[in-house]
Design a protein around this motif. Structure first.
Motif, PDB file in Angstrom:
ATOM      1  N   PHE A 262      80.555  55.071  53.861  1.00 36.88           N
ATOM      2  CA  PHE A 262      81.779  55.173  54.641  1.00 36.88           C
ATOM      3  C   PHE A 262      81.638  54.383  55.944  1.00 36.88           C
ATOM      4  N   ALA A 263      80.397  54.276  56.423  1.00 38.75           N
ATOM      5  CA  ALA A 263      80.114  53.510  57.641  1.00 38.75           C
ATOM      6  C   ALA A 263      79.554  52.148  57.265  1.00 38.75           C
ATOM      7  N   TYR A 264      80.182  51.086  57.715  1.00 43.29           N
ATOM      8  CA  TYR A 264      79.704  49.709  57.582  1.00 43.29           C
ATOM      9  C   TYR A 264      79.721  49.159  56.163  1.00 43.29           C
ATOM     10  N   SER A 265      80.205  49.935  55.182  1.00 39.43           N
ATOM     11  CA  SER A 265      80.244  49.474  53.785  1.00 39.43           C
ATOM     12  C   SER A 265      78.874  49.031  53.287  1.00 39.43           C
ATOM     13  N   ASN A 266      77.835  49.757  53.679  1.00 41.98           N
ATOM     14  CA  ASN A 266      76.478  49.455  53.221  1.00 41.98           C
ATOM     15  C   ASN A 266      76.217  50.141  51.884  1.00 41.98           C
ATOM     16  N   VAL A 267      75.495  49.457  51.011  1.00 43.04           N
ATOM     17  CA  VAL A 267      75.129  50.001  49.705  1.00 43.04           C
ATOM     18  C   VAL A 267      73.634  50.299  49.643  1.00 43.04           C
ATOM     19  N   TYR A 268      72.828  49.468  50.312  1.00 43.25           N
ATOM     20  CA  TYR A 268      71.377  49.555  50.191  1.00 43.25           C
ATOM     21  C   TYR A 268      70.749  49.865  51.546  1.00 43.25           C
TER      22      TYR A 268
ATOM     23  N   GLU B  94      78.212  58.969  51.919  1.00 42.01           N
ATOM     24  CA  GLU B  94      77.617  59.502  53.150  1.00 42.01           C
ATOM     25  C   GLU B  94      76.159  59.098  53.329  1.00 42.01           C
ATOM     26  N   ILE B  95      75.544  58.538  52.285  1.00 41.53           N
ATOM     27  CA  ILE B  95      74.114  58.234  52.324  1.00 41.53           C
ATOM     28  C   ILE B  95      73.893  56.865  52.956  1.00 41.53           C
ATOM     29  N   VAL B  96      73.275  56.859  54.129  1.00 39.07           N
ATOM     30  CA  VAL B  96      72.965  55.621  54.853  1.00 39.07           C
ATOM     31  C   VAL B  96      71.473  55.330  54.829  1.00 39.07           C
ATOM     32  N   HIS B  97      70.633  56.362  54.971  1.00 40.50           N
ATOM     33  CA  HIS B  97      69.197  56.171  55.159  1.00 40.50           C
ATOM     34  C   HIS B  97      68.369  56.797  54.039  1.00 40.50           C
ATOM     35  N   ARG B  98      67.551  56.004  53.413  1.00 41.92           N
ATOM     36  CA  ARG B  98      66.434  56.491  52.604  1.00 41.92           C
ATOM     37  C   ARG B  98      65.180  55.789  53.121  1.00 41.92           C
ATOM     38  N   ASP B  99      64.035  56.417  52.892  1.00 42.42           N
ATOM     39  CA  ASP B  99      62.796  55.810  53.358  1.00 42.42           C
ATOM     40  C   ASP B  99      61.665  56.139  52.392  1.00 42.42           C
ATOM     41  N   TYR B 100      60.589  55.320  52.440  1.00 43.93           N
ATOM     42  CA  TYR B 100      59.526  55.398  51.436  1.00 43.93           C
ATOM     43  C   TYR B 100      58.162  55.114  52.053  1.00 43.93           C
ATOM     44  N   HIS B 101      57.145  55.725  51.453  1.00 42.59           N
ATOM     45  CA  HIS B 101      55.756  55.371  51.725  1.00 42.59           C
ATOM     46  C   HIS B 101      54.933  55.878  50.539  1.00 42.59           C
ATOM     47  N   ASP B 102      53.906  55.134  50.161  1.00 43.38           N
ATOM     48  CA  ASP B 102      53.062  55.591  49.048  1.00 43.38           C
ATOM     49  C   ASP B 102      51.690  55.987  49.564  1.00 43.38           C
ATOM     50  N   TYR B 103      51.075  56.920  48.852  1.00 46.60           N
ATOM     51  CA  TYR B 103      49.765  57.448  49.259  1.00 46.60           C
ATOM     52  C   TYR B 103      49.082  58.088  48.055  1.00 46.60           C
TER      53      TYR B 103
ATOM     54  N   VAL C  88      60.492  48.632  45.746  1.00 41.51           N
ATOM     55  CA  VAL C  88      61.280  49.857  45.828  1.00 41.51           C
ATOM     56  C   VAL C  88      62.418  49.621  46.804  1.00 41.51           C
ATOM     57  N   ILE C  89      63.647  49.891  46.380  1.00 35.07           N
ATOM     58  CA  ILE C  89      64.794  49.751  47.267  1.00 35.07           C
ATOM     59  C   ILE C  89      65.684  50.979  47.128  1.00 35.07           C
ATOM     60  N   GLY C  90      66.169  51.449  48.257  1.00 28.19           N
ATOM     61  CA  GLY C  90      67.068  52.595  48.252  1.00 28.19           C
ATOM     62  C   GLY C  90      68.517  52.168  48.217  1.00 28.19           C
ATOM     63  N   SER C  91      69.341  53.011  47.626  1.00 30.24           N
ATOM     64  CA  SER C  91      70.782  52.776  47.594  1.00 30.24           C
ATOM     65  C   SER C  91      71.503  54.081  47.916  1.00 30.24           C
ATOM     66  N   THR C  92      72.809  54.026  47.952  1.00 29.33           N
ATOM     67  CA  THR C  92      73.606  55.223  48.201  1.00 29.33           C
ATOM     68  C   THR C  92      73.420  56.265  47.107  1.00 29.33           C
ATOM     69  N   ASN C  93      72.972  55.856  45.936  1.00 32.04           N
ATOM     70  CA  ASN C  93      72.829  56.795  44.821  1.00 32.04           C
ATOM     71  C   ASN C  93      71.395  57.232  44.550  1.00 32.04           C
ATOM     72  N   GLY C  94      70.406  56.454  44.998  1.00 32.05           N
ATOM     73  CA  GLY C  94      69.036  56.853  44.701  1.00 32.05           C
ATOM     74  C   GLY C  94      68.039  55.759  44.987  1.00 32.05           C
ATOM     75  N   THR C  95      66.946  55.766  44.206  1.00 34.45           N
ATOM     76  CA  THR C  95      65.822  54.855  44.401  1.00 34.45           C
ATOM     77  C   THR C  95      65.646  53.985  43.169  1.00 34.45           C
TER      78      THR C  95
END
Length: 453
Positions: A38-44, A91-100, A59-66
Motif C-alpha cells: 500500500f506504501a510506495y507500491s513495493n513488491v520486494y 501491508e508487508i514492507v519488511h522481511r529480513d534474513y540471516h543464516d546460521y 533469497v529474496i523477500g516479497s509481500t507474500n513470502g520468501t
C-alpha cells in the motif's frame, strides 16, 4: 603508444538516472502476480545468500513470502523454494534474513507474522520449516547474527507473550538454533545492528551511532558513540571494514552521503570521508556490505553502486548498475539490499519494484587494478560543474594531452588536444547532463589516476 594518463568521474548538472558501468546483468526475476504494498507500491524487500553443499542460493523477500533461487549455474538459475509468509499482502514492507549453522532465519515486521526457521542443510535435495511461531516474537524489522558467538540481534521487536511488548532491540542466544532465548532487551530504538566478535555497532535512528561490548549479552558495556556529525539524520545501517579500523554508515535522508568513520578509538569516533552515488541531489543509500576493499551499496532509485575503499579517506566509485528506470528521487523505491559473498560473478541485489538481480561485477573490481599507479597533482575542477571545467596538469612533464569526455554508455561527447599546463573549457554549449567520464591521454608510459573532488 597512446596511454591513459587520467581517468576521472565528472558530474555535470543536472544528474539523471544511470544505466550501468563495469557491471553486467546475469539474471533478473520479477513475478507480476505478486501484490504491491500500500506504501510506495513495493513488491520486494531484503536479499540474502548462502552456500551449502557446494550449491549457491539467493533469497529474496516479497509481500507474500520468501523466494529461494538456485544460482549455482548462471545459465540455469531457477526458483528452488517458496516459503509463504504467515502474513501476506499489501501491508508487508519488511522481511529480513540471516543464516546460521544450516538454518535460515526469516522475520517480518508487519501483520500477524512469525519467526520462521528453515532447515537448509540438506539442499539441494530438500529444505523444510522446523519452526514457524510467534512465541519468540511476532514482528521485527531486521536481524543480525554474530556467527562467532551465536548471538542474534533484532531491531524493532514486537512480542505477544506473556503480554504484548514493543522493544527497540532484543538479543537472543542461539546455543540451541531452534530455541532462541532472549537474554537482553531495551526500549531505545535501534534500526540496524552490526556485530563482530561481540563488538556491536548500533545504528540507532535519531540517536546516531552507538557501540557496545556484548561479550556478556545480558549486561552490555558501552564503548562509544557518535552524534552531531555533518549530515546527521536517521542513522539507518552500517558495516565494519575487514580490518576493523573503519565503519561506514548511512543516514536514511534524501541527499545525505554515507559517512566513513575511523573507529580505532571508540572514545573518539571520527568521520574521515563521505561517499555518494552522485546521481541526484536527493539520492539515498539504503543498505551496504563490505567485502575486502569494496563497499557494495543498494541505493534507493539508483541501484547498485560499488566503491573502492582501499583508502578510507578517498572512497571511489568503480561500478554501478541501475535497477530503477524512472528518474524520480522523491520517494523510497528501487534497490533495497545487496549480497556480494557468493563471488564477483554472483552479486545479488533486490529491487522493490523489479525483483531479484544477479550481477557480474568482475570488471568493477578489476577496474581499480589500473588505477594504483598514477601521476599526482593533476586537478580537474569544479566537480560537480555547471558547464565550465578547468584542467591543471601541475608540474608533470607529460607533453601534449588529449582530453576525451564520455557518457555512461561509453559514447564520445567531446575531445580536444590540450597544450597548456592549465586549460579552461566551456562545455555549456554541449548541453551535457549527468555523470561524465573524463580521460586524459599522453604519449608516455601508462599512468592512470582517478580524481574525486
Amino acid at each position: 603508444m597512446r596511454s591513459i594518463l587520467v581517468c576521472l568521474q565528472l558530474y555535470l548538472f543536472t544528474l539523471n538516472a544511470q544505466d550501468s558501468w563495469n557491471v553486467n546483468l546475469v539474471f533478473n526475476w520479477h513475478d507480476t502476480s505478486l501484490p504491491a504494498t500500500f506504501a510506495y507500491s513495493n513488491v520486494y524487500n531484503e536479499i540474502w545468500g548462502f552456500e551449502v553443499n557446494n550449491y549457491d542460493y539467493a533469497v529474496i523477500g516479497s509481500t507474500n513470502g520468501t523466494h529461494i533461487f538456485d544460482v549455482t549455474n548462471s545459465d540455469s538459475i531457477y526458483e528452488r523454494l517458496y516459503i509463504p509468509g504467515a502474513a501476506q499482502g499489501g501491508e508487508i514492507v519488511h522481511r529480513d534474513y540471516h543464516d546460521y549453522k544450516g538454518y535460515l532465519y526469516i522475520v517480518c515486521q508487519e501483520g500477524a507474522s512469525t519467526m520462521q526457521i528453515l532447515n537448509i542443510s540438506m539442499l539441494p535435495d530438500t529444505a523444510y520449516l522446523v519452526y514457524d511461531s510467534d512465541s519468540t516474537f511476532s514482528q521485527t524489522h531486521n536481524i543480525f547474527i554474530d556467527t562467532s558467538s551465536g548471538i542474534m540481534y533484532a531491531g524493532y521487536v514486537k512480542t505477544l507473550y506473556p503480554s504484548p511488548l514493543l522493544m527497540g532491540m532484543a538479543v537472543y542466544d542461539l546455543a540451541d538454533p531452534l530455541n532462541p532465548v532472549e537474554v537482553y532487551y531495551q526500549s531505545t530504538n535501534v534500526h540496524d545492528i552490526y556485530s563482530r566478535k561481540d563488538t556491536v555497532f548500533l545504528n540507532s535512528a535519531s540517536d546516531g551511532l552507538e557501540v557496545y561490548d556484548f561479550s556478556n549479552p545480558s549486561s552490555p558495556v558501552f564503548l562509544g558513540s557518535l552524534t552531531g556529525y555533518a549530515f546527521e539524520g536517521y542513522n539507518h545501517s552500517g558495516w565494519l571494514f575487514d580490518d576493523g579500523k573503519h565503519y561506514v554508515m548511512s543516514d536514511e535522508n534524501h541527499g545525505y552521503p554515507m559517512k566513513v568513520c575511523n573507529v580505532e578509538d571508540l572514545n573518539d569516533i571520527e568521520v574521515v570521508s563521505h561517499a555518494s552515488s552522485g546521481v541526484d541531489p536527493n539520492s539515498i543509500p539504503h543498505n551496504q556490505i563490505i567485502m575486502g576493499d569494496y563497499l557494495y551499496v543498494s541505493y534507493y532509485h539508483d541501484g547498485l553502486f560499488i566503491f573502492n575503499i582501499s583508502d578510507p579517506t578517498d572512497v571511489k566509485v568503480c561500478g554501478y548498475y541501475d535497477t530503477y528506470l524512472p528518474s524520480d528521487h522523491a520517494s523510497y523505491r528501487g534497490a533495497w539490499g545487496v549480497y556480494p559473498f557468493l563471488g564477483p560473478d554472483k552479486v545479488l541485489l533486490s529491487d522493490m519494484q523489479s525483483g531479484l538481480y544477479v550481477l557480474d561485477v568482475t570488471n568493477a573490481l578489476n577496474y581499480n587494478n589500473i588505477v594504483k599507479n598514477y601521476i599526482k597533482g593533476i586537478k580537474v575542477y569544479p566537480n560537480p560543474a555547471s558547464g565550465q571545467i578547468n584542467i591543471d596538469i601541475g608540474n608533470n612533464e607529460i607533453g601534449p594531452v588529449k582530453l576525451k569526455l564520455y557518457n555512461v554508455s561509453g559514447h564520445l561527447l567531446y575531445e580536444k588536444t590540450l597544450s597548456n599546463r592549465i586549460e579552461s573549457l566551456d562545455l555549456g554549449h554541449l548541453n551535457i547532463k549527468g555523470l561524465v567520464f573524463c580521460e586524459l591521454y599522453s604519449l608516455k608510459d601508462i599512468k592512470v589516476h582517478r580524481i574525486k573532488s
